[in-house]
Design a protein around this motif. Structure first.
Motif, PDB file in Angstrom:
ATOM      1  N   MET A 295       0.753  -0.750   0.267  1.00 57.33           N
ATOM      2  CA  MET A 295       0.034   0.182  -0.175  1.00 57.33           C
ATOM      3  C   MET A 295       0.885   1.334  -0.474  1.00 57.33           C
ATOM      4  SD  MET A 295      -2.884   0.928   2.808  1.00 57.33           S
ATOM      5  CE  MET A 295      -4.041  -0.689   2.741  1.00 57.33           C
ATOM      6  N   SER A 296       1.251   1.532  -1.193  1.00 55.81           N
ATOM      7  CA  SER A 296       2.351   2.720  -1.008  1.00 55.81           C
ATOM      8  C   SER A 296       1.651   4.355  -0.473  1.00 55.81           C
ATOM      9  CB  SER A 296       2.482   2.739  -2.834  1.00 55.81           C
ATOM     10  OG  SER A 296       3.250   4.341  -2.935  1.00 55.81           O
ATOM     11  N   GLY A 297       2.340   4.551   0.044  1.00 60.88           N
ATOM     12  CA  GLY A 297       1.780   5.877   0.471  1.00 60.88           C
ATOM     13  C   GLY A 297       1.324   5.819   1.784  1.00 60.88           C
ATOM     14  N   ALA A 298       0.700   4.740   2.186  1.00 61.80           N
ATOM     15  CA  ALA A 298       0.262   4.694   3.655  1.00 61.80           C
ATOM     16  C   ALA A 298       0.546   5.327   4.950  1.00 61.80           C
ATOM     17  CB  ALA A 298      -0.806   3.064   3.837  1.00 61.80           C
ATOM     18  N   VAL A 299      -0.529   5.079   6.126  1.00 63.53           N
ATOM     19  CA  VAL A 299       0.664   5.669   7.581  1.00 63.53           C
ATOM     20  C   VAL A 299       0.622   4.019   7.778  1.00 63.53           C
ATOM     21  CG1 VAL A 299       0.345   6.135   9.420  1.00 63.53           C
ATOM     22  CG2 VAL A 299      -1.095   7.502   7.085  1.00 63.53           C
ATOM     23  N   ARG A 300       1.711   4.063   8.493  1.00 61.79           N
ATOM     24  CA  ARG A 300       2.356   2.513   9.259  1.00 61.79           C
ATOM     25  C   ARG A 300       2.201   2.145  10.773  1.00 61.79           C
ATOM     26  NH1 ARG A 300       7.214   0.990   8.300  1.00 61.79           N
ATOM     27  NH2 ARG A 300       6.972  -1.407   8.171  1.00 61.79           N
ATOM     28  N   VAL A 301       1.540   1.735  10.832  1.00 60.47           N
ATOM     29  CA  VAL A 301       1.328   2.006  12.063  1.00 60.47           C
ATOM     30  C   VAL A 301       1.304   0.383  12.942  1.00 60.47           C
ATOM     31  CG1 VAL A 301      -0.662   2.280  13.628  1.00 60.47           C
ATOM     32  CG2 VAL A 301      -0.747   3.112  12.083  1.00 60.47           C
ATOM     33  N   ALA A 302       2.494   0.637  13.964  1.00 59.11           N
ATOM     34  CA  ALA A 302       2.627  -1.216  14.756  1.00 59.11           C
ATOM     35  C   ALA A 302       2.057  -0.131  15.607  1.00 59.11           C
ATOM     36  CB  ALA A 302       4.726  -0.205  14.948  1.00 59.11           C
ATOM     37  N   LEU A 303       1.306  -1.436  16.655  1.00 53.59           N
ATOM     38  CA  LEU A 303       1.200  -1.771  17.736  1.00 53.59           C
ATOM     39  C   LEU A 303       1.515  -2.179  19.163  1.00 53.59           C
ATOM     40  CD1 LEU A 303      -2.054  -3.229  15.971  1.00 53.59           C
ATOM     41  CD2 LEU A 303      -1.714  -0.923  15.870  1.00 53.59           C
ATOM     42  N   ALA A 304       1.638  -1.807  20.515  1.00 51.34           N
ATOM     43  CA  ALA A 304       2.452  -2.270  21.182  1.00 51.34           C
ATOM     44  C   ALA A 304       1.180  -2.271  22.589  1.00 51.34           C
ATOM     45  CB  ALA A 304       3.249  -1.368  21.912  1.00 51.34           C
TER      46      ALA A 304
ATOM     47  N   GLY B  91      -5.508   4.282   3.538  1.00 54.05           N
ATOM     48  CA  GLY B  91      -4.279   4.460   4.400  1.00 54.05           C
ATOM     49  C   GLY B  91      -3.935   4.650   4.823  1.00 54.05           C
ATOM     50  N   LEU B  92      -4.341   3.700   4.980  1.00 53.08           N
ATOM     51  CA  LEU B  92      -3.455   2.755   7.241  1.00 53.08           C
ATOM     52  C   LEU B  92      -2.302   1.342   6.985  1.00 53.08           C
ATOM     53  CD1 LEU B  92      -5.737   4.770   9.816  1.00 53.08           C
ATOM     54  CD2 LEU B  92      -3.449   5.597   8.628  1.00 53.08           C
ATOM     55  N   GLU B  93      -1.544   1.167   7.209  1.00 54.59           N
ATOM     56  CA  GLU B  93      -1.611  -0.009   7.476  1.00 54.59           C
ATOM     57  C   GLU B  93      -1.127  -0.780   8.455  1.00 54.59           C
ATOM     58  OE1 GLU B  93       2.970  -0.544   5.040  1.00 54.59           O
ATOM     59  OE2 GLU B  93       0.746  -1.011   4.452  1.00 54.59           O
TER      60      GLU B  93
ATOM     61  N   GLU C 139     -12.199   8.698  16.612  1.00 51.24           N
ATOM     62  CA  GLU C 139     -11.112   9.273  17.559  1.00 51.24           C
ATOM     63  C   GLU C 139      -9.920   8.899  17.710  1.00 51.24           C
ATOM     64  OE1 GLU C 139     -10.338  10.945  22.450  1.00 51.24           O
ATOM     65  OE2 GLU C 139     -12.925  10.957  21.153  1.00 51.24           O
ATOM     66  N   LEU C 140      -9.462   7.473  17.411  1.00 51.34           N
ATOM     67  CA  LEU C 140      -8.644   6.613  17.017  1.00 51.34           C
ATOM     68  C   LEU C 140      -7.984   6.685  15.801  1.00 51.34           C
ATOM     69  CD1 LEU C 140      -6.693   4.882  19.176  1.00 51.34           C
ATOM     70  CD2 LEU C 140      -7.323   2.616  17.923  1.00 51.34           C
ATOM     71  N   LEU C 141      -8.094   7.319  14.653  1.00 56.46           N
ATOM     72  CA  LEU C 141      -8.366   6.910  13.709  1.00 56.46           C
ATOM     73  C   LEU C 141      -7.553   8.277  13.478  1.00 56.46           C
ATOM     74  CD1 LEU C 141     -10.782   4.620  11.754  1.00 56.46           C
ATOM     75  CD2 LEU C 141      -8.000   3.893  11.951  1.00 56.46           C
ATOM     76  N   ARG C 142      -8.162   9.283  13.811  1.00 54.15           N
ATOM     77  CA  ARG C 142      -8.191  11.069  14.441  1.00 54.15           C
ATOM     78  C   ARG C 142      -6.712  10.751  14.904  1.00 54.15           C
ATOM     79  NH1 ARG C 142      -9.623  15.135  17.484  1.00 54.15           N
ATOM     80  NH2 ARG C 142      -8.763  17.009  15.880  1.00 54.15           N
ATOM     81  N   ALA C 143      -6.718  10.288  15.598  1.00 54.27           N
ATOM     82  CA  ALA C 143      -5.108  10.427  16.805  1.00 54.27           C
ATOM     83  C   ALA C 143      -4.023   9.478  15.280  1.00 54.27           C
ATOM     84  CB  ALA C 143      -5.382   9.825  17.971  1.00 54.27           C
ATOM     85  N   ILE C 144      -4.520   9.000  15.452  1.00 51.92           N
ATOM     86  CA  ILE C 144      -3.307   8.528  14.185  1.00 51.92           C
ATOM     87  C   ILE C 144      -3.508   9.146  13.263  1.00 51.92           C
ATOM     88  CG2 ILE C 144      -2.792   6.457  12.585  1.00 51.92           C
ATOM     89  CD1 ILE C 144      -4.591   4.153  14.234  1.00 51.92           C
ATOM     90  N   ARG C 145      -3.976   9.914  12.708  1.00 56.02           N
ATOM     91  CA  ARG C 145      -3.254  10.473  11.619  1.00 56.02           C
ATOM     92  C   ARG C 145      -2.565  11.638  12.167  1.00 56.02           C
ATOM     93  NH1 ARG C 145      -4.901   8.664   6.999  1.00 56.02           N
ATOM     94  NH2 ARG C 145      -7.145   7.310   6.492  1.00 56.02           N
ATOM     95  N   LEU C 146      -3.338  12.868  13.262  1.00 58.32           N
ATOM     96  CA  LEU C 146      -2.886  13.746  13.581  1.00 58.32           C
ATOM     97  C   LEU C 146      -1.637  13.152  13.804  1.00 58.32           C
ATOM     98  CD1 LEU C 146      -6.055  15.059  15.501  1.00 58.32           C
ATOM     99  CD2 LEU C 146      -4.448  16.303  13.710  1.00 58.32           C
ATOM    100  N   ALA C 147      -1.406  12.337  14.451  1.00 59.08           N
ATOM    101  CA  ALA C 147       0.008  12.218  14.790  1.00 59.08           C
ATOM    102  C   ALA C 147       1.368  11.943  13.734  1.00 59.08           C
ATOM    103  CB  ALA C 147       0.603  10.497  15.751  1.00 59.08           C
ATOM    104  N   SER C 148       0.793  11.465  12.208  1.00 51.23           N
ATOM    105  CA  SER C 148       1.792  10.617  11.050  1.00 51.23           C
ATOM    106  C   SER C 148       2.580  12.529  10.470  1.00 51.23           C
ATOM    107  CB  SER C 148       1.168  10.065  10.425  1.00 51.23           C
ATOM    108  OG  SER C 148      -0.064  11.121   9.947  1.00 51.23           O
ATOM    109  N   GLU C 149       0.981  13.110  11.337  1.00 51.77           N
ATOM    110  CA  GLU C 149       1.237  14.791  10.654  1.00 51.77           C
ATOM    111  C   GLU C 149       2.432  15.342  10.920  1.00 51.77           C
ATOM    112  OE1 GLU C 149      -3.001  15.915   9.301  1.00 51.77           O
ATOM    113  OE2 GLU C 149      -3.074  14.090   7.876  1.00 51.77           O
TER     114      GLU C 149
END
Length: 219
Positions: free
Chosen positions: A1-10, A29-31, A115-125
């Motif tokens: 997924m080119s250009g996707a925001v890469r999210v790791a989970l812990a 847009g997320l992976e 809200e979680l998805l918004r947090a991921i996008r905001l953090a990536s920006e």
């Protein structure tokens, strides 16, 4: 997924990780860049995958999320990885330590999915996301709990507009909200925030918020 925001989970709970994985993988847009069950694995995962965002629980066995966060924040090779801390309680004592240690923000685990998805996008920006319901209360409590930690930040290098923007960041406003308040474009607001971060040697917006309180700009 080119250009996707890469999210790791812990998180030490497999069910929590599975729920997060399903939510993220269904979003365009997320992976998911990988999973970790404790802080040590989280640091290793971050160094191996260099995710854009790491969602990390603070309460984990072996190495907890705070120790892992400090290691990640101290590693210059991971400067592009933004850590969003997940916590069970709004005023968890770990929240204050997480902000001190360089977290991009924190979220309550039972936050709505959007809200979680918004947090991921905001953090990536490069923005910060503190749970809206408690942003001011948490930051205010953090600021008042550490009044003696060093001298007040020196804001003399900031322009008047940058000081104004810093105060608005301290109130928990996003770049878009700052732009609306000051009648400027979002790009202009983002530029002012970035310049303030550089001048104040702040790693991220969460640290800018703390500086705004410790300097007395926001009370």
């Amino acid at each position: 997924m080119s250009g996707a925001v890469r999210v790791a989970l812990a998180d030490d709970q497999a069910l929590v990780r599975m729920g997060l994985r399903v939510l993220i993988e269904e979003e365009d847009g997320l992976e998911v860049a990988g999973e970790a069950a404790d802080g040590r694995e989280a640091v290793e995962l971050a160094r191996r995958e260099h995710p854009d965002v790491l969602l990390m629980d603070v309460r984990m066995p072996e190495v907890d999320g705070i120790r892992a966060l400090k290691e990640i924040a101290a590693d210059p090779d991971l400067s592009g990885t933004r850590v969003v801390v997940l916590t069970t309680f709004e005023l968890d004592e770990y929240v204050f330590e997480a902000l001190r240690s360089g977290a991009a923000g924190f979220l309550i685990k039972d936050s709505p999915p959007e809200e979680l998805l918004r947090a991921i996008r905001l953090a990536s920006e490069g923005e910060s996301l503190l749970s809206p319901s408690v942003t001011r209360r948490v930051i205010s409590a953090f600021a008042s709990s550490s009044p003696s930690e060093g001298p007040r930040p020196d804001l003399s290098g900031l322009t008047e507009r940058e000081r104004e923007v810093l105060a608005l960041v301290g109130e928990g406003l996003s770049n878009g909200e700052i732009a609306e308040r000051l009648f400027v474009s979002p790009a202009t607001a983002r530029t002012h925030v970035s310049r303030a971060m550089v001048k104040l040697h702040a790693r991220d917006r969460a640290q800018l918020v703390v500086i705004a309180y410790r300097s007395g700009l926001v009370r």
